[in-house]
Motif scaffolding. Sequence first.
Motif, PDB file in Angstrom:
ATOM      1  N   SER A  39       1.475  -8.823   7.735  1.00 32.52           N
ATOM      2  CA  SER A  39       0.117  -8.628   7.533  1.00 32.52           C
ATOM      3  C   SER A  39       0.020  -9.573   8.691  1.00 32.52           C
ATOM      4  O   SER A  39      -1.256 -10.240   9.169  1.00 32.52           O
ATOM      5  CB  SER A  39      -0.421  -9.576   6.856  1.00 32.52           C
ATOM      6  N   ALA A  40       0.754  -9.753   9.675  1.00 31.36           N
ATOM      7  CA  ALA A  40       0.616 -10.220  10.819  1.00 31.36           C
ATOM      8  C   ALA A  40      -0.142 -10.061  12.269  1.00 31.36           C
ATOM      9  O   ALA A  40      -0.568 -10.732  12.848  1.00 31.36           O
ATOM     10  CB  ALA A  40       2.446 -10.516  11.796  1.00 31.36           C
ATOM     11  N   VAL A  41      -0.565  -8.801  12.037  1.00 30.05           N
ATOM     12  CA  VAL A  41      -1.655  -7.955  12.795  1.00 30.05           C
ATOM     13  C   VAL A  41      -2.782  -7.735  12.522  1.00 30.05           C
ATOM     14  O   VAL A  41      -2.544  -7.762  10.835  1.00 30.05           O
ATOM     15  CB  VAL A  41      -1.179  -7.270  13.938  1.00 30.05           C
ATOM     16  N   SER A  42      -4.381  -8.116  13.314  1.00 32.53           N
ATOM     17  CA  SER A  42      -5.074  -6.956  12.778  1.00 32.53           C
ATOM     18  C   SER A  42      -5.340  -5.753  12.810  1.00 32.53           C
ATOM     19  O   SER A  42      -5.236  -4.971  13.601  1.00 32.53           O
ATOM     20  CB  SER A  42      -6.274  -8.027  13.494  1.00 32.53           C
ATOM     21  N   ALA A  43      -5.612  -4.794  11.361  1.00 37.94           N
ATOM     22  CA  ALA A  43      -6.070  -3.563  12.229  1.00 37.94           C
ATOM     23  C   ALA A  43      -6.964  -3.590  11.386  1.00 37.94           C
ATOM     24  O   ALA A  43      -7.966  -3.957  11.054  1.00 37.94           O
ATOM     25  CB  ALA A  43      -4.286  -2.589  11.539  1.00 37.94           C
ATOM     26  N   ARG A  44      -7.662  -1.481  11.772  1.00 44.12           N
ATOM     27  CA  ARG A  44      -9.555  -1.975  10.717  1.00 44.12           C
ATOM     28  C   ARG A  44      -9.176  -2.060   9.318  1.00 44.12           C
ATOM     29  O   ARG A  44      -8.159  -1.862   8.804  1.00 44.12           O
ATOM     30  CB  ARG A  44      -9.082  -0.227  11.378  1.00 44.12           C
ATOM     31  N   LEU A  45     -10.363  -1.948   8.548  1.00 45.96           N
ATOM     32  CA  LEU A  45     -10.087  -2.265   7.556  1.00 45.96           C
ATOM     33  C   LEU A  45      -9.788  -0.877   6.319  1.00 45.96           C
ATOM     34  O   LEU A  45     -10.125   0.527   7.152  1.00 45.96           O
ATOM     35  CB  LEU A  45     -11.650  -2.871   6.744  1.00 45.96           C
ATOM     36  N   LEU A  46      -9.056  -0.521   5.465  1.00 48.27           N
ATOM     37  CA  LEU A  46      -9.211   0.390   5.194  1.00 48.27           C
ATOM     38  C   LEU A  46     -10.694   0.563   3.974  1.00 48.27           C
ATOM     39  O   LEU A  46     -10.926   0.290   3.824  1.00 48.27           O
ATOM     40  CB  LEU A  46      -8.173   0.057   3.975  1.00 48.27           C
ATOM     41  N   THR A  47     -10.785   2.125   3.960  1.00 47.16           N
ATOM     42  CA  THR A  47     -11.625   2.511   3.045  1.00 47.16           C
ATOM     43  C   THR A  47     -11.571   2.286   1.601  1.00 47.16           C
ATOM     44  O   THR A  47     -10.285   2.484   1.380  1.00 47.16           O
ATOM     45  CB  THR A  47     -12.111   3.912   3.324  1.00 47.16           C
ATOM     46  N   ARG A  48     -12.219   2.273   0.775  1.00 44.63           N
ATOM     47  CA  ARG A  48     -12.046   2.394  -0.863  1.00 44.63           C
ATOM     48  C   ARG A  48     -11.439   3.377  -1.320  1.00 44.63           C
ATOM     49  O   ARG A  48     -10.348   2.776  -1.882  1.00 44.63           O
ATOM     50  CB  ARG A  48     -13.258   2.224  -1.423  1.00 44.63           C
ATOM     51  N   ASN A  49     -11.519   4.455  -0.879  1.00 46.80           N
ATOM     52  CA  ASN A  49     -10.252   5.790  -0.963  1.00 46.80           C
ATOM     53  C   ASN A  49      -9.481   5.164  -1.137  1.00 46.80           C
ATOM     54  O   ASN A  49      -7.984   6.225  -1.577  1.00 46.80           O
ATOM     55  CB  ASN A  49     -11.489   6.812  -0.462  1.00 46.80           C
ATOM     56  N   GLU A  50      -8.692   4.923   0.653  1.00 47.39           N
ATOM     57  CA  GLU A  50      -7.410   4.650   1.364  1.00 47.39           C
ATOM     58  C   GLU A  50      -7.331   3.326   0.160  1.00 47.39           C
ATOM     59  O   GLU A  50      -5.639   3.658   0.152  1.00 47.39           O
ATOM     60  CB  GLU A  50      -7.899   4.383   2.580  1.00 47.39           C
ATOM     61  N   GLU A  51      -7.745   2.539   0.365  1.00 49.01           N
ATOM     62  CA  GLU A  51      -7.389   1.493  -0.619  1.00 49.01           C
ATOM     63  C   GLU A  51      -6.512   1.951  -2.315  1.00 49.01           C
ATOM     64  O   GLU A  51      -5.157   1.350  -2.750  1.00 49.01           O
ATOM     65  CB  GLU A  51      -8.474   0.446  -0.679  1.00 49.01           C
ATOM     66  N   LEU A  52      -7.778   2.850  -2.709  1.00 50.56           N
ATOM     67  CA  LEU A  52      -7.262   3.383  -4.942  1.00 50.56           C
ATOM     68  C   LEU A  52      -6.037   4.019  -3.834  1.00 50.56           C
ATOM     69  O   LEU A  52      -4.960   3.914  -4.976  1.00 50.56           O
ATOM     70  CB  LEU A  52      -8.036   4.174  -4.786  1.00 50.56           C
ATOM     71  N   VAL A  53      -5.838   4.934  -2.756  1.00 45.16           N
ATOM     72  CA  VAL A  53      -4.340   5.653  -2.631  1.00 45.16           C
ATOM     73  C   VAL A  53      -3.369   5.246  -2.627  1.00 45.16           C
ATOM     74  O   VAL A  53      -1.917   5.043  -3.296  1.00 45.16           O
ATOM     75  CB  VAL A  53      -4.837   6.998  -1.665  1.00 45.16           C
ATOM     76  N   LEU A  54      -3.164   3.829  -1.749  1.00 45.72           N
ATOM     77  CA  LEU A  54      -2.030   3.228  -1.354  1.00 45.72           C
ATOM     78  C   LEU A  54      -2.263   2.296  -2.664  1.00 45.72           C
ATOM     79  O   LEU A  54      -0.717   1.969  -3.099  1.00 45.72           O
ATOM     80  CB  LEU A  54      -2.931   2.157   0.110  1.00 45.72           C
ATOM     81  N   ASN A  55      -2.818   1.568  -3.510  1.00 40.40           N
ATOM     82  CA  ASN A  55      -2.913   1.778  -4.645  1.00 40.40           C
ATOM     83  C   ASN A  55      -2.415   1.844  -5.949  1.00 40.40           C
ATOM     84  O   ASN A  55      -1.233   1.425  -6.629  1.00 40.40           O
ATOM     85  CB  ASN A  55      -3.712   0.479  -5.344  1.00 40.40           C
ATOM     86  N   LYS A  56      -2.472   3.450  -6.056  1.00 40.33           N
ATOM     87  CA  LYS A  56      -1.702   4.231  -6.446  1.00 40.33           C
ATOM     88  C   LYS A  56       0.207   4.373  -6.352  1.00 40.33           C
ATOM     89  O   LYS A  56       0.653   4.350  -6.780  1.00 40.33           O
ATOM     90  CB  LYS A  56      -2.124   5.161  -6.471  1.00 40.33           C
ATOM     91  N   ILE A  57      -0.206   4.720  -5.441  1.00 43.65           N
ATOM     92  CA  ILE A  57       1.561   4.600  -4.337  1.00 43.65           C
ATOM     93  C   ILE A  57       2.560   3.387  -4.943  1.00 43.65           C
ATOM     94  O   ILE A  57       3.441   3.273  -5.494  1.00 43.65           O
ATOM     95  CB  ILE A  57       1.837   4.733  -3.061  1.00 43.65           C
TER      96      ILE A  57
END
Length: 203
Positions: free
Chosen positions: A18-36
């Motif tokens: 979490s050392a750099v700043s990237a774009r915010l994830l969409t809600r759908n992207e966040e849900l997919v990554l949580n499933k992974i």
Amino acid sequence: MRRFLSCLLFVVPLLFSSAVSARLLTRNEELVLNKISDAYNGIKSLEAGFAQIGPDGQITEGRVYIKKPGLMRFEYAPPAPTLVVSDGLDIAVFNTRLHTVDRYPLSATPLNLLLAEHVSFSSSQAVTGVEQAPGQIIVDARATDRRTTGNIQIVFTDPGYELRQWSVTDAQGLTTTVTLRNMQTGVAIPDSIFSLRGNKTQP
């Protein structure tokens, strides 16, 4: 071998830093990554074949064994003389032809996170995009360590969310791809194959 280790070590800080700043994830992207993350955290042991394709097209094959927390073994098929083993405390890189070994504390490497009981892919600030395609999910990320530059594409199966492949493109534009195949999870793996003492000269 050095390129494979770089490729392996490159993938992990991308997913957890979490050392750099990237774009915010969409809600759908966040849900997919949580499933992974949930799928990966549900795996306590795995065995798979792997194939590495270097920038020059050279293919190296072998098998990987992981038993969480902390235990890992990457063994190369002959004629490659390399064996990489983590016993939960240290990582050792053996050259079975030269009978040499280099050791590193597991806690000082990104693999410490990969072999942890719990990980969270959605908390990474290195992720730059998540793409869903037929049969797979592709996660795009970038290096977060100031000493490392490059990008990576990580492929998971869909459904199932199994780690299947990653491709690293370095600052020179050279790409190395590692593919896992015939993965088996929940397998019984003896702790003895992760012993550093027992692997001094033989894979």
